[in-house]
Enzyme design. Structure first.
Site, short mmCIF file in Angstrom:
data_model
loop_
_atom_site.label_atom_id
_atom_site.label_comp_id
_atom_site.label_asym_id
_atom_site.label_seq_id
_atom_site.Cartn_x
_atom_site.Cartn_y
_atom_site.Cartn_z
CG MET A 99 12.54 -40.35 45.59
SD MET A 99 12.59 -40.80 47.35
CE MET A 99 10.87 -40.68 47.81
CB SER A 145 7.85 -34.67 46.46
OG SER A 145 8.12 -35.55 47.52
CD GLN A 146 13.91 -35.86 46.14
OE1 GLN A 146 13.94 -36.62 47.11
NE2 GLN A 146 14.71 -36.03 45.09
CG ASP A 152 1.78 -37.16 52.03
OD1 ASP A 152 2.37 -38.25 51.89
OD2 ASP A 152 2.12 -36.13 51.44
CG HIS A 212 3.57 -37.38 48.47
ND1 HIS A 212 3.75 -36.27 49.24
CD2 HIS A 212 4.67 -37.47 47.70
CE1 HIS A 212 4.91 -35.70 48.97
NE2 HIS A 212 5.48 -36.41 48.02
#
Length: 297
Positions: free
Chosen positions: A31, A105-106, A224, A280
């Site tokens: 993202m 991530s995503q 995270d 993260h």
């Protein structure tokens, strides 16, 4: 006899050359990022190419330029993004023999959707680095990038109605928003995550395609502050009906009912759970070389 010996040596040389060919790599950013940012995906692409000579690395771009690519990570329907990526991969001659995939991530969960929905060309190994496989960003604690006004708007929109049709179709983060206090709303109205996690029924093709992976590697960041709960990066989540106690993958119905084949993959040694200290997507180059590169060679 001499001619035969020469022929054998030539064939051996050809075979050795074939064996040395690197498996192509496809990467998908997270993202607020883009395919070719020199400090993120561009950097990853460069260090992989430096360490694995001759490897073909495709860093996925969704849109005609880097600005569109970044904006689409917030606002383009994920199902449309996955379809676009499946089309890109099918048309790329470098990938016809198969490829490894690495999502950040995503991008990790989006590449899992590619594995489940688009088996050709075949994905060989999937490496998810901080991917939120049971849904996440419940509470949206932190948003990356420099556009803080976008993040503030997304937070307000999610709080007002993450599971409304308009928000689901036009806001990426809503499509993997998993509210443990509204499980029924999530199962009924999530247009992306509830589908790929088999929440509304079993798609045998999804299960078969995911189980075809040689390895499914999941990296969890142990400190995270963005993914809530972080255990989602290992397919765990909150125990239903509350937002404090979490359960690991093996205690979820997804695993016990084996709706995705994860239980069978686990027993076959195909699931790899890795933890790394840091927030993260914060990891060292040395960690990447020693821990991740072996899955690409």
């Amino acid at each position: 006899m001499a001619a035969l010996r020469v022929a054998v040596l030539v064939l051996l040389g050809l075979c050795l050359g074939c064996a040395a060919a690197a498996v192509p790599l496809v990467i998908w950013h997270g993202m607020g990022d883009s395919c070719c940012n020199p400090q993120s995906m561009g950097y990853i692409k460069k260090i992989v190419e430096n360490k694995i000579p001759g490897i073909y690395v495709l860093s996925l771009k969704i849109g005609s330029n880097l600005i569109q690519d970044m904006e689409n990570s917030f606002f383009m329907n994920v199902n449309d993004q996955v379809r676009e990526v499946c089309s890109q991969l099918a048309k790329d001659p470098h990938l016809k023999g198969g490829y490894n995939a690495m999502g950040f991530s995503q991008g990790g969960q989006f590449l899992r959707a590619v594995a489940q929905r688009c088996p050709s060309p075949p994905m060989l190994n999937l490496i998810s680095i901080g991917g939120q496989h049971q849904g996440s960003v419940y509470g949206f604690p932190r948003c990356p990038g420099e556009s803080s006004h976008i993040c503030d708007w997304i937070r307000k929109t999610l709080d007002l109605g993450a599971y409304t049709q308009a928000v689901q179709e036009h806001l990426v983060q809503a499509e993997y928003w998993h509210d443990p206090l509204k499980e029924e709303d999530y199962r009924k109205n999530s247009i992306f995550l509830a589908d790929i996690n088999q929440e509304r029924g079993i798609n045998d093709t999804y299960k078969k395609n995911l189980m075809a992976l040689k390895k499914f590697v999941m990296v969890k960041f142990l400190n995270d502050t963005m993914v809530d709960p972080p255990i989602s990066e290992w397919f765990g989540f909150y125990k239903s009906g509350q937002a404090k106690e979490t359960i690991p993958l093996k205690e979820t119905s997804l695993y016990t009912e084996d709706r995705l084949g994860l239980q069978e993959m686990d027993k076959a040694g195909k699931l790899v759970f890795l933890g790394v200290k840091g927030d993260h997507l914060h990891f060292s180059e040395e960690w990447f070389y020693t821990t991740i590169l072996p899955f690409l060679q």
